[in-house]
Design an enzyme around this catalytic site. Structure first.
Site, short mmCIF file in Angstrom:
data_model
loop_
_atom_site.label_atom_id
_atom_site.label_comp_id
_atom_site.label_asym_id
_atom_site.label_seq_id
_atom_site.Cartn_x
_atom_site.Cartn_y
_atom_site.Cartn_z
N ASP A 88 -5.62 30.06 26.98
CA ASP A 88 -5.02 31.40 27.08
C ASP A 88 -5.02 31.88 28.53
O ASP A 88 -5.95 31.64 29.28
CB ASP A 88 -5.76 32.38 26.17
CG ASP A 88 -5.39 32.15 24.72
OD1 ASP A 88 -4.37 31.50 24.46
OD2 ASP A 88 -6.13 32.63 23.84
N HIS A 134 -6.32 24.93 22.95
CA HIS A 134 -6.02 25.02 21.52
C HIS A 134 -4.53 24.93 21.30
O HIS A 134 -3.73 25.01 22.23
CB HIS A 134 -6.60 26.31 20.95
CG HIS A 134 -6.15 27.56 21.64
ND1 HIS A 134 -6.63 27.95 22.86
CD2 HIS A 134 -5.23 28.48 21.30
CE1 HIS A 134 -6.06 29.07 23.22
NE2 HIS A 134 -5.18 29.42 22.30
N ARG A 138 2.19 31.30 8.62
CA ARG A 138 0.96 31.75 9.29
C ARG A 138 1.31 32.97 10.14
O ARG A 138 2.32 32.98 10.84
CB ARG A 138 0.42 30.63 10.17
CG ARG A 138 -0.78 31.03 11.02
CD ARG A 138 -1.27 29.86 11.85
NE ARG A 138 -2.28 30.27 12.80
CZ ARG A 138 -3.59 30.32 12.54
NH1 ARG A 138 -4.03 29.97 11.34
NH2 ARG A 138 -4.45 30.72 13.45
O1 LIG Z 1 -1.43 31.71 16.29
C1 LIG Z 1 -2.55 31.35 16.57
O2 LIG Z 1 -3.44 31.20 15.76
C2 LIG Z 1 -2.90 31.10 18.03
C3 LIG Z 1 -1.80 31.47 18.96
C4 LIG Z 1 -2.18 31.33 20.38
O3 LIG Z 1 -2.94 30.47 20.73
C5 LIG Z 1 -1.64 32.27 21.39
O4 LIG Z 1 -0.81 33.12 21.05
O5 LIG Z 1 -2.08 32.18 22.56
FE LIG Z 2 -3.66 30.82 22.69
#
Ligand SMILES: O=C(O)CCC(=O)C(=O)O
Ligand SMILES: [Fe+2]
Length: 273
Positions: free
Chosen positions: A162, A200, A210
């Protein structure tokens, strides 16, 4: 449309679960930030009613006709679909990104034993911080099909760390988020490598959608980014050149999702020989 993903090299291991109603949890948070850069929070005090109202509103928004959603299209804030950033990353996702501001940094500051209680919280809680709130929606993906792509994964949101300092994520009951436990290349500058920033990604699901909501806490654009002096020993060298948040954001803007955005600020290792 997103490409079928390569086989995951993402590892699985129990994620720390932290009960933040427990006064001892501050140390557990710091340990989780050092070991994983990721943890699950329970007993956080945010009412389930509030969370479900927010989630329902998100679902309502994403159910609107595309023509209505695209009226909110914009960069960096606003509605987006498939394209993530402006440098060619795509995923099986649509999202809404908004400006936002909260204060929660003091819990981590306490755990690190920083005396000035609000050091970190001040960084991310100014009235003009670069913090944001993001809603993601991953619709069921018909491409995950034995006949069309051999049942391979489809990337919802590609591998990344992030871009902000702290992220707080909540998702509905559809799985898909994977964290990479073997490769934590993004290392927090503020803690001079002590905290990890976890890589991630999200995989699309063939049947269920989701919805996730993430608060990304960041400092103000003019903030100078360097290790917190109270966290480094006298002889310890900073691993990074100093930079402002705005310099970092400019370079992040030109990077791909999986790039290491801190690489250019990293100091060259000194060769003793
Ligand atoms: O949607 C998710 O669970 C993670 C999304 C994500 O990693 C982000 O928006 O930076
Ligand atoms: Fe993320």
């Amino acid at each position: 449309m997103s490409k079928p993903a390569a086989e995951p090299k993402f590892g699985f291991s129990p994620i720390p679960v932290i009960d933040i109603s427990d006064p001892e949890s501050k140390q557990a948070i710091v340990k989780a930030c050092e070991d994983f850069g990721f943890f699950k929070v329970i007993n956080h005090g945010v009412s389930s009613e509030l969370v479900s109202v927010l989630e329902q509103e998100a679902v309502k928004f994403f159910s609107l006709p595309k023509s209505e959603k695209t009226q909110l299209a914009g960069y960096p804030f606003g509605y987006g679909s498939r394209e993530i950033g402006r440098n060619g990353d795509v995923g099986w996702v649509e999202y809404l990104l908004m400006n936002a501001n909260l204060d929660f940094g003091s819990m981590i500051t306490d755990g690190l034993g920083i005396k000035q209680r609000d050091t970190l919280s001040k960084l991310v809680s100014d009235s003009n911080t670069d913090s944001m709130f993001r809603l993601n929606h991953y619709p069921p993906c018909p491409l995950i099909n034995k006949n069309t792509n051999g049942g391979k994964n489809v990337i919802g949101f590609g591998e990344h760390t992030d871009p902000q300092i702290i992220s707080v994520l909540r998702s509905n009951n559809t799985s898909g988020l994977q964290i990479c436990l073997t490769d934590t290349s993004w290392i927090s500058v503020l803690t001079n490598g002590r905290f990890k920033s976890v890589k991630h990604r999200v995989l699309a699901n063939s049947r269920k959608s989701r919805v996730s909501m993430i608060y990304f806490a960041g400092p103000s654009l003019t903030q100078r980014i360097a290790p917190l002096t109270c966290l480094i020993d006298n002889e310890e060298e900073s691993l990074y050149e100093e930079f402002t948040w705005s310099e970092y954001k400019n370079s992040a803007d030109n990077s791909r999702l999986s790039d290491n955005r801190l690489q250019q600020f990293k100091k060259e290792p000194v060769n003793d020989s």
